[in-house]
Design a protein around this motif. Structure first.
Motif, short mmCIF file in Angstrom:
data_model
loop_
_atom_site.label_atom_id
_atom_site.label_comp_id
_atom_site.label_asym_id
_atom_site.label_seq_id
_atom_site.Cartn_x
_atom_site.Cartn_y
_atom_site.Cartn_z
N LEU A 135 0.82 -1.21 0.00
CA LEU A 135 0.00 0.00 0.00
C LEU A 135 0.85 1.26 0.00
CD1 LEU A 135 -2.72 -1.09 2.57
CD2 LEU A 135 -3.03 -0.78 0.12
N LEU A 136 1.95 1.26 0.78
CA LEU A 136 2.74 2.49 0.93
C LEU A 136 4.11 2.39 0.28
CD1 LEU A 136 1.94 2.97 4.73
CD2 LEU A 136 0.81 4.11 2.82
N LYS A 137 4.36 1.25 -0.37
CA LYS A 137 5.65 1.02 -1.03
C LYS A 137 6.82 1.12 -0.04
CE LYS A 137 3.78 1.02 -5.24
NZ LYS A 137 2.48 0.63 -4.69
N TRP A 138 6.60 0.59 1.18
CA TRP A 138 7.70 0.58 2.16
C TRP A 138 8.54 -0.67 1.94
CZ3 TRP A 138 5.15 2.11 7.52
CH2 TRP A 138 4.73 3.45 7.43
N ARG A 139 9.32 -0.67 0.87
CA ARG A 139 10.09 -1.88 0.57
C ARG A 139 11.12 -2.18 1.66
NH1 ARG A 139 9.49 -4.77 -3.60
NH2 ARG A 139 11.45 -5.81 -3.15
N TRP A 140 11.64 -1.12 2.24
CA TRP A 140 12.67 -1.29 3.28
C TRP A 140 12.17 -2.12 4.45
CZ3 TRP A 140 10.80 0.85 7.75
CH2 TRP A 140 9.79 1.81 7.59
N LEU A 141 10.86 -2.09 4.66
CA LEU A 141 10.29 -2.83 5.79
C LEU A 141 10.49 -4.34 5.59
CD1 LEU A 141 8.74 -2.13 8.37
CD2 LEU A 141 6.61 -2.37 7.11
N VAL A 142 10.35 -4.75 4.33
CA VAL A 142 10.46 -6.18 4.02
C VAL A 142 11.82 -6.73 4.42
CG1 VAL A 142 10.25 -7.91 2.18
CG2 VAL A 142 8.85 -5.84 2.12
N GLN A 143 12.85 -5.87 4.30
CA GLN A 143 14.21 -6.32 4.64
C GLN A 143 14.34 -6.69 6.11
OE1 GLN A 143 16.34 -2.84 3.48
NE2 GLN A 143 16.48 -3.45 1.32
N HIS A 144 13.44 -6.19 6.92
CA HIS A 144 13.59 -6.43 8.36
C HIS A 144 12.53 -7.37 8.91
CE1 HIS A 144 16.67 -3.37 8.53
NE2 HIS A 144 15.91 -2.65 7.73
N ARG A 145 11.79 -7.98 7.99
CA ARG A 145 10.69 -8.84 8.45
C ARG A 145 11.20 -10.03 9.27
NH1 ARG A 145 6.47 -10.11 4.16
NH2 ARG A 145 8.28 -10.92 3.07
N ARG A 146 12.35 -10.56 8.86
CA ARG A 146 12.90 -11.70 9.58
C ARG A 146 13.08 -11.36 11.06
NH1 ARG A 146 16.50 -15.05 7.05
NH2 ARG A 146 17.13 -13.29 5.78
N MET A 147 13.65 -10.16 11.29
CA MET A 147 13.90 -9.79 12.68
C MET A 147 12.59 -9.61 13.46
SD MET A 147 15.69 -6.59 14.44
CE MET A 147 17.03 -6.41 13.33
N ILE A 148 11.61 -9.02 12.81
CA ILE A 148 10.32 -8.83 13.49
C ILE A 148 9.74 -10.18 13.88
CG2 ILE A 148 8.00 -7.85 13.29
CD1 ILE A 148 9.15 -5.92 11.18
N GLY A 149 9.80 -11.11 12.93
CA GLY A 149 9.29 -12.45 13.20
C GLY A 149 10.05 -13.14 14.32
N LEU A 150 11.37 -12.95 14.33
CA LEU A 150 12.16 -13.58 15.39
C LEU A 150 11.85 -12.97 16.76
CD1 LEU A 150 15.61 -14.10 13.62
CD2 LEU A 150 14.08 -15.87 14.52
N TYR A 151 11.53 -11.69 16.76
CA TYR A 151 11.13 -11.08 18.04
C TYR A 151 9.80 -11.65 18.53
CZ TYR A 151 14.61 -7.63 19.28
OH TYR A 151 15.74 -7.03 19.73
N ALA A 152 8.87 -11.89 17.60
CA ALA A 152 7.59 -12.52 17.99
C ALA A 152 7.88 -13.86 18.65
CB ALA A 152 6.70 -12.70 16.77
#
Lengths: 333, 214
Positions: free
Chosen positions: B75-92
């Motif tokens: 929706l917002l073209k925040w491609r940079w966010l995708v690069q950090h998804r692994r870390m977010i998932g690992l924090y979960a």
């Protein structure tokens, strides 16, 4: 004492209870609005001060009675849960579902004046002022174990009126097989009652069989730790039924009804497979959500909750087991 | 030109590194708050229960943030966010580990671990979510992504199942007032619903294919 209205007051002259109860709020808002004008502000502050003074007089009177409370042989000698923990860790969903909500949200709760409606199978129904009921009673201090259905427990020094002596003054008839109790409904002071997603059909209701209600262990508490009952602990008057799970000990009571049939009780109605009408503490009957074999005695340390075995009838079997002789306690949980 | 390109890549890496640290520290904030509460004895008379609830809630919140990555990117073209998804998932997963540990060490008892998991459906559901999450965490390194190939994608789609299990777990353990679980369930519903919407109604219009990452 039964309150009778003199005949010269017409019903239309009587201020509606809601209006009456909201007078402090009215005065507060008035005080805020007229704050610019010195004279009216002073006037309304004077009224507020008088209101405050009358409440303080009442608190002083009750606390004097509490100080003179008789010690009871029913008290346990176990280590008491510290006062602060009793104040800050409560289940009182009227003020919110988190354990600290009652402490945080109950400050505005008004306990004076407090009227209790008595109805049903008794010779002296009517509306009674709590002040009068307490004034004429001998208070007792009872240090009881409190076992919550959630598998935690505390030891609390309550002060109150043995419920039997309170109920007897309403002269229940032979038709009074059960006693039903109701908590006050005041969404404006109790945020939990405003919740849109609550499955509780307010008012909170509880009930006891008449012999349970008349049992010498059953207490109508008006104080704890030598002080007037704090709002978050069920002020100004609550039940304490020490051999039953905590939710049976209904708080902030405004109605007592003597009835013939087993009354509606809140938790039993929400989830009958989890909460029975009797709700006697019983280590042999598990709650579907957790084991009841043991309990966490609060306060617990961080690395190692004080886990103790749960006792039958919360350790009051000697006094109350006979009430249930011949009953299947697995079925009547 | 080559030099310039390298320079830009270098800048990009620096920005990425700064963002990495930003996400890393942000993810630690709830944990630091919890430590602070423990040290100042701000958790009340039943600290075990409070710690367990806190970790469970933050695991759920982080999981929902993770599930928001794809929609935000689209929706917002925040491609940079995708690069950090692994870390977010690992924090979960990190908060889920703490949740399970505190639940069984500080509230329940290790000795009744199995009995409790089997007997209490709400714990069983939570446990299922936790086992799946652990599977995703273990297969999160780049080497595993390469090794599993197409299977990796399929496996990591189970995050939708985890989300549903987590919310069911929350509903099931709640008594009487469902405000909190309803709130988190609605967010999950939006995050999953938007994917279904794209999949079935906008498939032809989605030319970039970025949303198909998940």
């Amino acid at each position: 004492m039964l309150i009778k209205q003199p005949l010269d007051i017409r019903p239309s002259d009587i201020t509606d209870e809601k209006v009456y109860l909201s007078r402090r709020q009215f005065m507060r808002s008035t005080a805020a609005v007229v704050a610019a004008g010195a004279a009216p502000a002073l006037l309304s502050q004077g009224v507020l001060a008088r209101e405050n003074a009358s409440r303080q007089v009442w608190v002083r009177k009750i606390e004097a009675q509490i100080a003179a409370a008789r010690k009871s042989p029913f008290s346990t000698s176990e280590e008491k849960t510290p006062f602060d923990d009793v104040l800050e860790y409560n289940n009182f969903y009227e003020f919110g579902t988190s354990k600290s909500d009652p402490y945080e949200n109950s400050e505005q709760f008004e306990i004076q004046p407090w009227a209790i409606k008595v109805e049903g199978a008794c010779h002296k129904p009517g509306t009674y002022h709590l002040e009068d009921l307490v004034k004429e009673s001998q208070l007792e201090e009872r240090i009881y174990r409190l076992r919550c259905v959630e598998a935690w427990s505390m030891v609390i020094p309550w002060v109150g009126i043995p419920l039997a002596s309170l109920l007897k003054r309403f002269e229940p008839t032979m038709n009074a097989k059960y006693v039903a109790f109701e908590t006050v409904v005041r969404p404006e002071q109790m945020p939990g009652q405003k919740s849109l997603f609550s499955s509780i059909d307010w008012p909170y209701r509880e009930g006891l069989r008449i012999d349970e209600a008349m049992h010498p262990l059953t207490l109508a508490a008006v104080g704890l730790y030598g002080k007037i009952l704090p709002n978050q602990n069920g002020a100004p008057i609550r039940l304490v039924v020490p051999w039953k799970y905590g939710f049976k000990s209904i708080k902030s009571i405004v109605a007592i009804r003597f009835v013939e049939e087993e009354p509606y009780t809140t938790w039993n109605n929400i989830a009958p497979n989890e909460y029975g009408f009797y709700a006697n503490v019983n280590p042999k009957v598990d709650h579907p959500r957790w084991s009841q074999k043991s309990e966490r005695r609060l306060p617990g340390g961080l690395f190692g909750p004080k886990r103790i075995e749960t006792q039958m009838f919360n350790g009051y079997a000697e006094q109350v087991a006979s009430l249930y002789s011949g009953m299947d306690l697995q079925a009547n949980y | 030109m080559l030099y310039k390109g390298n320079l830009m890549a270098g800048n990009g890496d620096t920005v990425k590194l700064i963002r990495w640290w930003g996400f890393f520290l942000a993810g630690l904030l709830p944990f630091c708050f919890l430590l602070f509460q423990i040290l100042t004895r701000g958790l009340g008379p039943d600290p075990g229960e409070a710690i367990t609830r806190f970790n469970g809630l933050w695991s759920l919140i982080t999981l929902l943030v993770c599930l928001a990555v794809t929609p935000l990117n689209r929706l917002l073209k925040w491609r940079w966010l995708v690069q950090h998804r692994r870390m977010i998932g690992l924090y979960a997963w990190f908060y889920a580990v703490l949740h399970v540990l505190s639940g069984f060490l500080l509230v329940l008892d290790v000795s009744i671990f199995l009995e409790e998991v089997v007997k209490r459906p709400y714990i069983a559901v939570g446990m299922m979510a936790f086992i799946l999450m652990t599977l995703l965490a273990v297969t999160s390194p780049k080497a595993m992504v390469r090794r599993l190939g197409k299977k990796w994608k399929l496996l990591h789609k189970s995050i939708y199942v985890i989300g549903v299990l987590a919310v069911v777990h929350y509903f099931w353990l709640t008594r009487a007032d469902y405000t909190q679980p309803v709130f988190y369930a609605s967010i999950l519903l939006v995050l999953l619903g938007i994917r279904l919407y794209w999949r079935y109604y906008k498939k032809r219009l989605g030319s970039e294919g970025a949303y198909r990452l998940y």
